[in-house]
Write an enzyme that holds these catalytic residues in place. Sequence first.
Site, mmCIF file in Angstrom:
data_model
loop_
_atom_site.group_PDB
_atom_site.id
_atom_site.type_symbol
_atom_site.label_atom_id
_atom_site.label_comp_id
_atom_site.label_asym_id
_atom_site.label_seq_id
_atom_site.Cartn_x
_atom_site.Cartn_y
_atom_site.Cartn_z
ATOM 1 N N GLU A 1 28.126 24.115 44.245
ATOM 2 C CA GLU A 1 29.088 23.946 43.147
ATOM 3 C C GLU A 1 29.676 25.289 42.717
ATOM 4 O OE1 GLU A 1 27.283 22.017 39.808
ATOM 5 O OE2 GLU A 1 28.807 22.725 38.403
ATOM 6 N N HIS B 1 31.199 16.346 35.078
ATOM 7 C CA HIS B 1 30.358 17.342 34.405
ATOM 8 C C HIS B 1 29.593 16.674 33.258
ATOM 9 C CE1 HIS B 1 30.365 21.496 32.204
ATOM 10 N NE2 HIS B 1 29.383 21.454 33.067
ATOM 11 N N ASN C 1 32.291 24.176 24.293
ATOM 12 C CA ASN C 1 31.096 24.986 24.064
ATOM 13 C C ASN C 1 31.449 26.446 23.768
ATOM 14 O OD1 ASN C 1 28.388 25.563 23.923
ATOM 15 N ND2 ASN C 1 27.957 25.216 26.104
ATOM 16 N N GLU D 1 34.604 22.026 36.796
ATOM 17 C CA GLU D 1 34.193 21.782 35.401
ATOM 18 C C GLU D 1 35.005 22.595 34.401
ATOM 19 O OE1 GLU D 1 30.052 22.988 35.902
ATOM 20 O OE2 GLU D 1 30.384 24.658 34.541
ATOM 21 N N TYR E 1 21.720 32.503 35.541
ATOM 22 C CA TYR E 1 22.315 31.236 35.155
ATOM 23 C C TYR E 1 21.399 30.037 35.443
ATOM 24 C CZ TYR E 1 24.681 26.901 35.224
ATOM 25 O OH TYR E 1 24.958 25.591 34.997
ATOM 26 N N HIS F 1 28.056 28.961 39.980
ATOM 27 C CA HIS F 1 28.664 29.354 38.704
ATOM 28 C C HIS F 1 29.712 30.450 38.829
ATOM 29 C CE1 HIS F 1 28.077 28.798 34.227
ATOM 30 N NE2 HIS F 1 28.005 27.599 34.758
ATOM 31 N N ASP G 1 24.321 25.262 41.873
ATOM 32 C CA ASP G 1 25.501 25.732 41.152
ATOM 33 C C ASP G 1 25.564 27.257 41.241
ATOM 34 O OD1 ASP G 1 27.602 26.140 39.409
ATOM 35 O OD2 ASP G 1 26.794 24.857 37.818
ATOM 36 N N ASP H 1 26.172 19.975 26.545
ATOM 37 C CA ASP H 1 27.279 20.233 25.611
ATOM 38 C C ASP H 1 28.400 19.197 25.712
ATOM 39 O OD1 ASP H 1 27.111 22.372 27.931
ATOM 40 O OD2 ASP H 1 29.264 22.096 27.607
ATOM 41 N N HIS I 1 18.565 18.493 36.146
ATOM 42 C CA HIS I 1 18.454 19.933 36.364
ATOM 43 C C HIS I 1 16.996 20.342 36.510
ATOM 44 C CE1 HIS I 1 22.474 20.892 34.119
ATOM 45 N NE2 HIS I 1 22.648 20.112 35.153
ATOM 46 N N ARG J 1 34.886 17.847 39.529
ATOM 47 C CA ARG J 1 33.813 17.939 38.548
ATOM 48 C C ARG J 1 34.267 17.907 37.095
ATOM 49 N NH1 ARG J 1 29.066 20.163 37.818
ATOM 50 N NH2 ARG J 1 29.030 17.991 37.309
ATOM 51 N N TRP K 1 30.760 34.276 34.760
ATOM 52 C CA TRP K 1 29.614 33.474 34.318
ATOM 53 C C TRP K 1 29.850 32.027 34.678
ATOM 54 C CZ3 TRP K 1 28.164 29.463 30.921
ATOM 55 C CH2 TRP K 1 26.753 29.280 30.855
ATOM 56 N N ARG L 1 19.448 19.164 40.757
ATOM 57 C CA ARG L 1 20.061 20.487 40.930
ATOM 58 C C ARG L 1 18.975 21.541 40.800
ATOM 59 N NH1 ARG L 1 24.074 23.399 36.600
ATOM 60 N NH2 ARG L 1 22.057 24.085 35.828
ATOM 61 N N GLU M 1 26.416 14.106 36.651
ATOM 62 C CA GLU M 1 25.439 15.055 36.102
ATOM 63 C C GLU M 1 24.917 14.497 34.780
ATOM 64 O OE1 GLU M 1 27.090 18.825 34.870
ATOM 65 O OE2 GLU M 1 25.241 19.896 35.380
HETATM 66 O O1 EZ4 Z 1 27.688 26.192 32.279
HETATM 67 O O2 EZ4 Z 1 28.105 23.247 30.330
HETATM 68 O O3 EZ4 Z 1 27.200 22.281 35.916
HETATM 69 N N1 EZ4 Z 1 26.993 22.616 34.799
HETATM 70 C C1 EZ4 Z 1 27.250 23.798 34.246
HETATM 71 C C2 EZ4 Z 1 27.011 23.925 32.758
HETATM 72 C C3 EZ4 Z 1 28.024 24.852 32.064
HETATM 73 C C4 EZ4 Z 1 28.043 24.619 30.576
HETATM 74 C C5 EZ4 Z 1 29.213 25.315 29.916
HETATM 75 O O4 EZ4 Z 1 29.394 24.876 28.616
HETATM 76 O O5 EZ4 Z 1 27.682 24.701 34.946
HETATM 77 O O6 EZ4 Z 1 25.707 24.344 32.521
HETATM 78 CO CO CO Z 2 28.412 23.833 36.846
#
Ligand code: EZ4
Ligand code: CO
Length: 404
Positions: free
Chosen positions: A238, A314, A37, A264, A159, A214, A212, A318, A122, A285, A404, A147, A341
């Site tokens: 996560e 994961h 991605n 991930e 996020y 992130h 998550d 994407d 999600h 993941r 991020w 989630r 997921e």
């Molecule tokens: O940010 O797939 O758990 N899932 C995630 C995703 C990632 C994207 C990155 O390409 O954290 O949303």
């Molecule tokens: Co994630």
Amino acid sequence: MKIVDAQVVVTSPGRNFVTLKLTTDDGLTGLGDATLNGRELAVVSYLTDHVVPLLTGRDPHRIEDTWQYLYRGAYWRRGPVTMAAIAAVDVALWDIKAKAAGLPLYQLLGGASRDRVRAYGHANGRDIPELLDSVRARLAEGYQAVRIQSGIPGLKAVYGVHSTDDDGAPVLHQQARPLVEDWDTDAYLRHTPTVFEAVRAEFGAELPLLHDAHHRLSPVQAARLGRDLEPYRPFWLEDCTPAENQEALRLVRRNTTTPLAVGEVFNTVHDYQTLISEQLIDYVRSAVTHFGGVTPLRKLFDYAAQFQIRSAVHGPEDISPVGMAAALHLDLAVHNFGIQEYSGHTPLTDEVFRHAYTFTDGHLHPGEAPGIGVELDLDLAAAHPYEAAYLPVNRLQDGTVHDW
Ligand code: EZ4
Ligand code: CO
């Protein structure tokens, strides 16, 4: 059997996907997902310029040997671009082998260890009421695990939450320049337990709830959040820290019983060495697509199983239907499956990649088609060419770039 053709297909039926298609002299074809991605074309070049020329003439049945040839042979090991390219070759070869056997891939991986694969979806909202509506929508779709991600008072774009611009129009995550999200860790740490409290109050104690972070927290911040969420029994927290510093998870682990999921952005077993051997996490993941394929991910799961650590592949939008299908065959076969997921794809994406896998009552099944069970419509793919797109970046309130 010999590989006679290798084609790299880039298509954007709503978002970009990179697919490798291998063809053999017997007329069998295999597909592999190589989508990275926001950096898609780097993998296209790696495949087209450096891998495709090595594939023609090779025996497609020699999957392990081809994997080692591409991994060790390149000298420059690991990294997301390399491992996404190798993953595409690996999955395309498994697809061919399973088609040659006339079996769905999971049968070659030991057969089904379960009847179906539990998925989580999600739910997100700019505030708590919107999040509660989103959870309701996922439950109506059949999901039995969710989630939850929420906007934070005072922050514009966070996020996992669809944000709006100053005029209230939705800002898509896919655009030609990265969207800038904003972040304040203290506000997040104050708000998130109230989000869990509200969701538990509305939906009860039994619904598995995931979250998550992130990669945005320091170890001590992650430990604080893990503790504060304990009363709400999250299924997992996560990516609480940027876990390439694996030792950071020791502090988190010592201070909370909230289950931890990581990986991930990892692309080899070495990224997990400390996390698994010291039992610092509960779920691995990695995606088939970013970990070098089915071959190494199976080895990771078998290693993790010795430590009671489970799989949780994961599966955001994407990961293409090709990468999703490959994951589902593994999910069905491995004993230490945890959860999958699953965000689903747009109807157009499902037309470009017609797939045998199904989603019913919150559970997935890879289907019984020989191979991984995905067919690529090349004409429809060509009608939706690549579009430049980036993932967002994240800045603190003073403008500092943050994880991020
Ligand atoms: O940010 O797939 O758990 N899932 C995630 C995703 C990632 C994207 C990155 O390409 O954290 O949303
Ligand atoms: Co994630």
